[in-house]
Design an enzyme around this catalytic site. Structure first.
Site, PDB file in Angstrom:
ATOM      1  N   GLY A 157     -11.433  13.571  11.572  1.00 11.77           N
ATOM      2  CA  GLY A 157     -11.204  13.788  12.990  1.00 11.77           C
ATOM      3  C   GLY A 157     -10.817  15.190  13.397  1.00 11.77           C
ATOM      4  N   ASP A 158     -10.399  16.027  12.455  1.00 19.03           N
ATOM      5  CA  ASP A 158     -10.084  17.422  12.757  1.00 19.03           C
ATOM      6  C   ASP A 158     -10.512  18.272  11.569  1.00 19.03           C
ATOM      7  OD1 ASP A 158      -9.175  19.700  13.984  1.00 19.03           O
ATOM      8  OD2 ASP A 158      -7.036  19.260  13.742  1.00 19.03           O
ATOM      9  N   LEU A 159     -11.773  18.079  11.188  1.00 18.19           N
ATOM     10  CA  LEU A 159     -12.271  18.634   9.928  1.00 18.19           C
ATOM     11  C   LEU A 159     -12.805  20.050  10.119  1.00 18.19           C
ATOM     12  CD1 LEU A 159     -12.501  17.750   6.985  1.00 18.19           C
ATOM     13  CD2 LEU A 159     -14.857  17.081   7.452  1.00 18.19           C
ATOM     14  N   ASN A 163      -8.197  22.837   7.491  1.00 17.36           N
ATOM     15  CA  ASN A 163      -7.690  21.571   6.964  1.00 17.36           C
ATOM     16  C   ASN A 163      -8.393  21.152   5.676  1.00 17.36           C
ATOM     17  OD1 ASN A 163      -5.856  21.359   9.029  1.00 17.36           O
ATOM     18  ND2 ASN A 163      -7.192  20.134  10.331  1.00 17.36           N
TER      19      ASN A 163
END
Length: 253
Positions: A157-159, A163
């Site tokens: 979801g926040d790739l 991260n």
């Protein structure tokens, strides 16, 4: 085990608990390696510390295949949060809804793009005319123009590259906004901000779970979310990029 402690005194209710739930859910997939949660409280989370090293082609190949396995572990519905979590989830410092919907387009337009548009306009980073273009793209998406028969994937979801940690035992993921979504969304975000050995990652992913025809043309559709998030707080250049992606989305429809 060495520890990494993240603290935030003004953390909204559930901020770190949602992160912990997402990390644990992703880890349960048995695909990509996920930083282990050691402790979580209202204003802090304690994770295993990852010893970082230089990115390598071999680690990229392994990560691409592992990410496909994470996605394939699935989710209950598009928009579903990690099991046991019922509130909003967070991307960076911003909250976003996580409410299950039967189709991807309805979920994505209403919960991943539209919530950030008015914020971007208020911040002066997106013009009213630009917001109208984004609104038309969202209407097209919500109408099902890009829906397919793929099941909800278990998304990070926040790739983005920040991260994706290159550890001495391979890639480890941190800081998710985990939810049920379309697997192309994670890949589009990874492509938006760049990543070492990106083509190797994508090729390995495609070998493990072949992507649908035309996926590369749909990248702008799936980049609407991260661009909207950034337009809400990181300047007008992201507002312009958001409008450009919306125009490309409309052209595909």
């Amino acid at each position: 085990m060495e520890q990494h402690v993240k603290t935030r005194r003004d953390a909204p209710a559930g901020f770190f608990a949602a992160e912990a739930a997402g990390l644990r859910w992703l880890a349960q997939a048995g695909g990509a390696r996920i930083a282990e949660v050691l402790e979580v409280a209202d204003q802090r989370i304690v994770l295993e510390r990852i010893a970082e090293t230089r990115p390598s082609a071999e680690a990229a190949d392994a990560f691409g295949a592992a990410l496909a396995a994470t996605h394939d572990a699935g989710a209950g519905a598009f928009g579903s949060p990690p099991p046991g979590w019922t509130g909003d989830i967070f991307i960076g410092s911003r909250s976003q809804p996580a409410r299950p919907k039967p189709t991807w387009g309805v979920f994505y337009a209403a919960q991943r793009v539209e919530p950030f548009v008015s914020v971007a306009v208020a911040a002066g980073n997106l013009s009213a005319s630009g917001a109208e273009v984004v609104g038309r793209a969202c209407a097209l998406i919500a109408a099902g123009a890009f829906d397919d028969d793929e099941s909800p994937a278990r998304l990070h979801g926040d790739l983005w590259a920040g991260n994706v940690l290159w550890g001495d035992k391979g890639v480890v993921l941190i800081d998710p906004a985990a939810h049920g979504g379309h697997r192309e969304t994670d890949l589009a975000m990874l492509s938006l901000f760049g990543c070492p050995f990106l083509e190797r990652i994508l090729d390995a992913y495609d070998r493990a779970h072949p992507l649908r025809d035309g996926w590369s043309e749909r990248v702008p559709v799936h980049q609407l979310h991260p661009l909207a998030v950034h337009a809400a707080g990181h300047g007008p250049s992201y507002g312009r990029a958001l409008v450009d992606a919306a125009e490309q989305t409309l052209a595909l429809g």
